[in-house]
Design a protein around this motif. Structure first.
Motif, mmCIF file in Angstrom:
data_model
loop_
_atom_site.group_PDB
_atom_site.id
_atom_site.type_symbol
_atom_site.label_atom_id
_atom_site.label_comp_id
_atom_site.label_asym_id
_atom_site.label_seq_id
_atom_site.Cartn_x
_atom_site.Cartn_y
_atom_site.Cartn_z
ATOM 1 N N SER A 114 0.826 -1.206 0.000
ATOM 2 C CA SER A 114 0.000 0.000 0.000
ATOM 3 C C SER A 114 0.861 1.256 0.000
ATOM 4 O O SER A 114 0.604 2.210 -0.750
ATOM 5 N N ASN A 115 1.907 1.263 0.829
ATOM 6 C CA ASN A 115 2.797 2.425 0.895
ATOM 7 C C ASN A 115 3.525 2.639 -0.426
ATOM 8 O O ASN A 115 3.777 3.780 -0.832
ATOM 9 N N VAL A 151 1.136 4.373 -2.806
ATOM 10 C CA VAL A 151 1.001 5.791 -2.444
ATOM 11 C C VAL A 151 2.244 6.572 -2.864
ATOM 12 O O VAL A 151 2.151 7.684 -3.416
ATOM 13 N N LYS A 168 2.164 9.587 -5.560
ATOM 14 C CA LYS A 168 2.528 10.953 -5.170
ATOM 15 C C LYS A 168 3.752 11.462 -5.930
ATOM 16 O O LYS A 168 3.933 12.677 -6.090
ATOM 17 N N ASP A 189 -1.043 15.396 -5.151
ATOM 18 C CA ASP A 189 -2.241 15.262 -4.326
ATOM 19 C C ASP A 189 -2.903 13.882 -4.481
ATOM 20 O O ASP A 189 -4.089 13.715 -4.204
ATOM 21 N N SER A 203 -4.205 10.208 -3.870
ATOM 22 C CA SER A 203 -4.705 9.451 -2.735
ATOM 23 C C SER A 203 -5.302 8.146 -3.258
ATOM 24 O O SER A 203 -5.684 8.057 -4.427
ATOM 25 N N VAL A 204 -5.368 7.151 -2.390
ATOM 26 C CA VAL A 204 -5.863 5.852 -2.826
ATOM 27 C C VAL A 204 -7.043 5.415 -1.983
ATOM 28 O O VAL A 204 -7.210 5.839 -0.835
ATOM 29 N N ASN A 205 -7.862 4.581 -2.578
ATOM 30 C CA ASN A 205 -8.931 3.906 -1.859
ATOM 31 C C ASN A 205 -8.323 2.656 -1.245
ATOM 32 O O ASN A 205 -7.995 1.698 -1.940
ATOM 33 N N ARG A 206 -8.140 2.651 0.053
ATOM 34 C CA ARG A 206 -7.447 1.555 0.718
ATOM 35 C C ARG A 206 -8.134 0.213 0.491
ATOM 36 O O ARG A 206 -7.480 -0.822 0.350
#
Length: 228
Positions: free
Chosen positions: A86-87, A90, A94, A99, A101-104
């Motif tokens: 996940s990181n 992101v 980025k 700006d 952003s992700v839907n976790r």
């Protein structure tokens, strides 16, 4: 000794020499086949490197219409590897779109699909965490991420999945070929053993014939001496 007896004796001597030559050849081949059997009857498949390595350089930029989008499934096991995955997403997003952003939950769906795919799993995810940022750092890929970060990410991930599965399939083919070769060697070893046995029997038979010829020759010589 009459001329006929001399010619007959010469022929018997020649025949004895030929039998000895054939017997020597037979035992030689029998030993050779026996050695081959010992070398092949326990033949093992050649070792195959089963390590799959993803390469950032293998990713080629496609037209927008060609970008593959992997399907998603729900459900995931949260662990440290997921956090790294996940990181990584992101960070990559980025780097192209500040700006971003992700839907976790969407990331979890992708992660779950990769984790539970029998042809991918944790090793694929670990390598993807390293290779995907390298791909995203290429200028032409960064430009595409800036235009459509989701679509380009799906394209990269789809490519890595295909490459990983293709390498896995190639490894499977090599292992199957190595096993088939080993099986053929073991089969040929058994055939060689039969051949060695047959040649040994031929050797014994030829030696017996030589002995019989020798006995027959001695008997003839004894008769000639007695007749004199």
């Amino acid at each position: 000794m009459s001329l006929i007896h001399k010619v007959e004796s010469a022929y018997l001597q020649l025949l004895r020499i030929l039998f000895l030559i054939f017997a020597t050849v037979a035992i030689g081949f029998a030993v050779l086949l026996g050695v081959q059997y010992m070398a092949r009857h326990n033949a093992k498949p050649e070792p195959v490197n089963e390590k799959i390595v993803l390469s950032a350089a293998s990713y080629k930029v496609h037209a927008d219409s060609e970008a593959p989008r992997p399907s998603q499934e729900k459900g995931i096991e949260k662990d440290a590897l997921f956090e790294q995955f996940s990181n990584m997403i992101v960070k990559v997003g980025k780097s192209a779109v500040p700006d971003f952003s992700v839907n976790r939950e969407a990331v979890r769906n992708i992660y779950d699909q990769l984790l539970h795919d029998p042809k991918l799993g944790r090793d694929f995810i670990e390598q993807t965490n390293k290779v995907l940022p390298q791909i995203a750092a290429r200028p032409e890929v960064t430009a595409r991420l800036q235009r459509d970060v989701g679509g380009e990410f799906d394209a990269i991930l789809g490519h890595l999945r295909n490459e990983y599965k293709e390498q896995g399939a190639n490894i499977g083919d090599k292992k199957a070929a190595a096993e088939s070769e080993a099986t053929e060697l073991r089969a040929s070893a058994t055939q060689g053993l039969y051949g060695a046995g047959s040649l040994f029997v031929a050797f014994v038979g030829l030696i017996l014939l030589v002995v019989l010829l020798k006995i027959e020759r001695n008997l003839r010589s004894a008769k000639v001496v007695a007749s004199v």
